[in-house]
Design an enzyme around this catalytic site. Structure first.
Site, mmCIF file in Angstrom:
data_model
loop_
_atom_site.group_PDB
_atom_site.id
_atom_site.type_symbol
_atom_site.label_atom_id
_atom_site.label_comp_id
_atom_site.label_asym_id
_atom_site.label_seq_id
_atom_site.Cartn_x
_atom_site.Cartn_y
_atom_site.Cartn_z
ATOM 1 N N GLU A 1 -10.176 5.384 2.529
ATOM 2 C CA GLU A 1 -10.739 4.236 2.981
ATOM 3 C C GLU A 1 -9.887 3.424 3.304
ATOM 4 O O GLU A 1 -8.779 3.367 2.937
ATOM 5 C CB GLU A 1 -11.810 3.749 1.916
ATOM 6 C CG GLU A 1 -11.144 2.630 0.803
ATOM 7 C CD GLU A 1 -10.105 3.053 0.069
ATOM 8 O OE1 GLU A 1 -10.143 4.333 -0.327
ATOM 9 O OE2 GLU A 1 -9.348 2.469 -0.543
ATOM 10 N N LYS B 1 0.837 -1.319 0.015
ATOM 11 C CA LYS B 1 -0.053 0.088 -0.050
ATOM 12 C C LYS B 1 0.847 1.277 -0.035
ATOM 13 O O LYS B 1 0.510 2.436 -0.655
ATOM 14 C CB LYS B 1 -0.970 0.038 1.210
ATOM 15 C CG LYS B 1 -1.929 -1.025 1.155
ATOM 16 C CD LYS B 1 -2.957 -0.842 0.087
ATOM 17 C CE LYS B 1 -4.160 -1.962 0.063
ATOM 18 N NZ LYS B 1 -4.913 -1.924 -1.108
ATOM 19 N N SER C 1 2.086 -9.522 -0.537
ATOM 20 C CA SER C 1 1.650 -8.163 -0.464
ATOM 21 C C SER C 1 1.908 -7.488 0.793
ATOM 22 O O SER C 1 2.172 -6.220 1.004
ATOM 23 C CB SER C 1 0.444 -8.221 -1.116
ATOM 24 O OG SER C 1 -0.563 -8.749 -0.111
#
Lengths: 253, 408
Positions: free
Chosen positions: B108, B86, B376
């Protein structure tokens, strides 16, 4: 067409009233009673919102109404039946308001044909800008229905002219930034914005978002053709019951 | 708007009128940045000094031996600052926010990773920050809420709808339509209206660029397959984009939840519960009913628990370029346990979905085949969720004792 109806009404009244309900909130029976009360109190046209699970342009009050209606078992089929029944019974024009997925999943051609068959006059689809909506625009045209388009204070003069090319019936002018149901300041700034809207189109103008009372409507007289009362009637109904809706509408002009 | 971001019919920009000008401004800023070689350099520099780029490509020797098939490599996005891929997207958008002169960011978050990354970026760049998070996710990812608040962000628990990721996205849009003059919405995945799918993919493509270079350096040849978990699809788009023009099979793994036939899942591209629709400003496959109302989704991994999927991935699926599979909650917990024990790395529950599929396929491949799994994010920050998933009795006891101390 809707525009002719509005022009005729505007000969009699200095400003028209458009109200809004979420179909099936708080129930289908009460929705019918609300429509009845509104028509009796003299509203000139109405938006019937088909509930959607993701109403991104709506504020907390209408969002909640959408969710309650769906939780109680509302469906697109039932909304069509409801809309057909009120359009048959009452003489004012009824418009659908919903988000594009509702039309898309039903099939835009089938949806608009059914709107026409059930006596609806137009639609407001806030998440379908003209750039994405050619299928919808064509289908509405084929069924002699009016696609209502939206101006906002962030819309440039040039884009207003572009949007107005696709609009029929009237243009819905959003009074301010934000979602439905929040406060709007009825100010000089709003006046300047409405003058921009007026310059961009010959269609009648409606103003919505934050219109609450007679004072707001008096301010709008001479500046727009239609005042839109949305969230406020839902609030009145929630706080004082369906019976209070008619009196509230009568108090507005 | 001229380019509306379509991928063979998926994507687009289904925007309320109030946001059109804001998107025009964003598209303009993004295209200018993309055309400016100094921008990517600035981005790569900040990712190497503030985060840990390039992240390593780890050879998983023990897992390779265990399965006895393809050589397994793991791309370590868990080693980014804040523990997930992210950060790549967030720092990139943060640089754009500076270029646009805005002073506030909103986002969000599902698992909380994107929220923490955004709050970190806001702290570093001096932006005000509000994070929208579904009430259900606030509960299952409480430690991330703690960190977001420590980083100076306001965390708003969303109580509407299904109270998870999609509802947090709706609330972020509602904030944005009110505050777009000074606010940028840092959308966390390769979804939403144009230009977000393209822009988020652009920033995440740093994963694939590095992974391709790294595997060529250490093995001198391309992998046979690349695996990534798919929620919105940003880590998958990131690693896949490095191998898009190569003869490499790309495999996206969705959240199978309690099983595709139970209805309790979040699989948009492998289940019959999804169909094409338009919501949250874009067209893709959504988990929806016949009326077009969004369904509830389920996954043990909050970050995959989403009704829609990147329009670019929807297109790549229909084109046959990416194969999609689903992993169940149970399989995910097993794969996670095995990976921790065999390799000493702790994938996030989200990432563990990719491991499940790679583990199913590795034994059937040749020993000179190579597979890369995109890890990830890291799982140790999910200790509450993972401890629950493992039903660890000693952990439960510890929490009870800890609670008693607070009560005392």
């Amino acid at each position: 067409m809707l525009e002719n109806y509005l022009r005729e009404k505007l000969e009699e009244k200095s400003i028209l009233l458009m109200t809004h309900i979420v179909i099936g909130y708080p129930s289908f029976e009460e929705s019918l009673r609300i429509v009845e009360a509104m028509v009796e109190a003299g509203v000139d046209l109405m938006e019937l919102q088909i509930p959607f699970s993701e109403p991104i342009a709506d504020g907390p009050v209408i969002l909640h109404a959408n969710q309650s209606s769906l939780a109680a078992g509302s469906s697109v089929r039932k909304c069509f039946e409801f809309a057909g029944a009120v359009a048959e019974r009452f003489s004012i024009p009824f418009l659908f308001m919903s988000y594009y997925n509702i039309l898309f999943k039903y099939g835009t051609a089938r949806f608009t044909a059914e709107m026409a068959a059930r006596g609806l006059r137009g639609a407001i689809v806030p998440d379908l800008p003209p750039e994405e909506g050619q299928d919808y625009i064509d289908a509405m045209e084929q069924n002699s229905l009016d696609p209502i388009y939206i101006f906002s204070p962030a819309t440039t003069d040039e884009r207003m002219k572009y949007i107005a090319r696709y609009g029929r019936g009237f243009i819905y002018c959003v009074a301010r930034k934000g979602v439905t149901g929040l406060d709007t300041t009825f100010s000089k700034q709003l006046e300047a914005y409405l003058a921009r809207c007026r310059a961009a189109t010959d269609l009648p103008l409606a103003l919505g978002f934050g219109v609450r009372d007679r004072e707001d409507i008096d301010f709008l007289k001479g500046k727009v053709d239609i005042a839109v009362i949305g969230t406020q009637t839902i609030r009145i109904m929630e706080e004082q019951g369906v019976e209070a809706v008619g009196d509230f509408i009568r108090s507005l002009r | 708007m001229i380019d509306r971001g379509y991928y063979a019919g998926f994507g687009g920009a289904y925007l309320p009128e109030i946001l059109v000008a804001t998107f025009d401004e964003l598209i303009d800023a993004f295209h200018k940045a993309k055309a400016d070689p100094a921008f990517w350099q600035e981005y790569a520099d900040i990712m190497s000094t503030y985060s840990c780029r390039p992240t390593p490509l780890t050879f998983a020797q023990n897992l390779t031996r265990h399965f006895g098939g393809a050589k397994i490599y793991i791309k370590r996005e868990d080693l980014n600052h804040t523990g997930a891929h992210k950060a790549n997207n967030v720092m990139g958008q943060g640089l754009l926010v500076k270029r646009m002169g805005k002073t506030r960011v909103i986002a969000e978050t599902g698992a909380g990773q994107h929220g923490v990354a955004t709050a970190t970026m806001a702290a570093k760049f001096g932006f005000r920050c509000t994070i929208y998070m579904g009430e259900v996710d606030v509960e299952r990812q409480r430690p991330n809420v703690f960190w977001m608040e420590r980083l100076g962000a306001e965390v708003v628990a969303v109580k509407e709808g299904t109270r998870i990721l999609k509802d947090a996205i709706n609330e972020a849009f509602r904030d944005w339509v009110s505050n777009m003059d000074d606010t940028h919405y840092v959308l966390g995945t390769a979804c939403g209206p144009h230009p977000f799918p393209e822009m988020v993919t652009y920033f995440q493509s740093i994963i694939g660029k590095e992974a391709r270079k790294q595997i060529m350096e250490c093995e001198g040849r391309l992998p046979s397959r690349v695996y990534a978990c798919v929620g919105g699809g940003s880590n998958a788009m990131g690693i896949f984009s490095g191998f898009m023009s190569d003869p490499v099979e790309l495999v996206g793994v969705e959240a199978g939840g309690r099983g595709l036939d139970t209805g309790m899942h979040a699989s948009r591209l492998c289940s019959k519960d999804a169909s094409v629709g338009i919501a949250q400003g874009y067209k893709t496959y959504f988990l929806q009913n016949e009326d077009g109302q969004m369904r509830e989704t389920h996954s043990v991994a909050a970050g995959l628990d989403y009704v829609g999927v990147s329009p670019i991935l929807a297109h790549l699926r229909d084109r046959g370029r990416v194969r999609f599979e689903a992993a169940t909650d149970r399989e995910v917990v097993d794969a996670l346990a095995l990976t921790i024990r065999k390799e000493g790395v702790i994938p996030a529950l989200e990432s563990a979905h990719a491991f499940v599929q790679a583990f199913k396929e590795a034994p059937g491949l040749y020993r000179d085949d190579i597979v890369i799994i995109n890890q990830s994010g890291r799982g140790d920050k999910d200790i509450f969720t993972i401890a629950d998933a493992f039903e660890d009795p000693a952990w439960k006891e510890f929490i009870k004792e800890k609670a008693e101390k607070y009560n005392a």
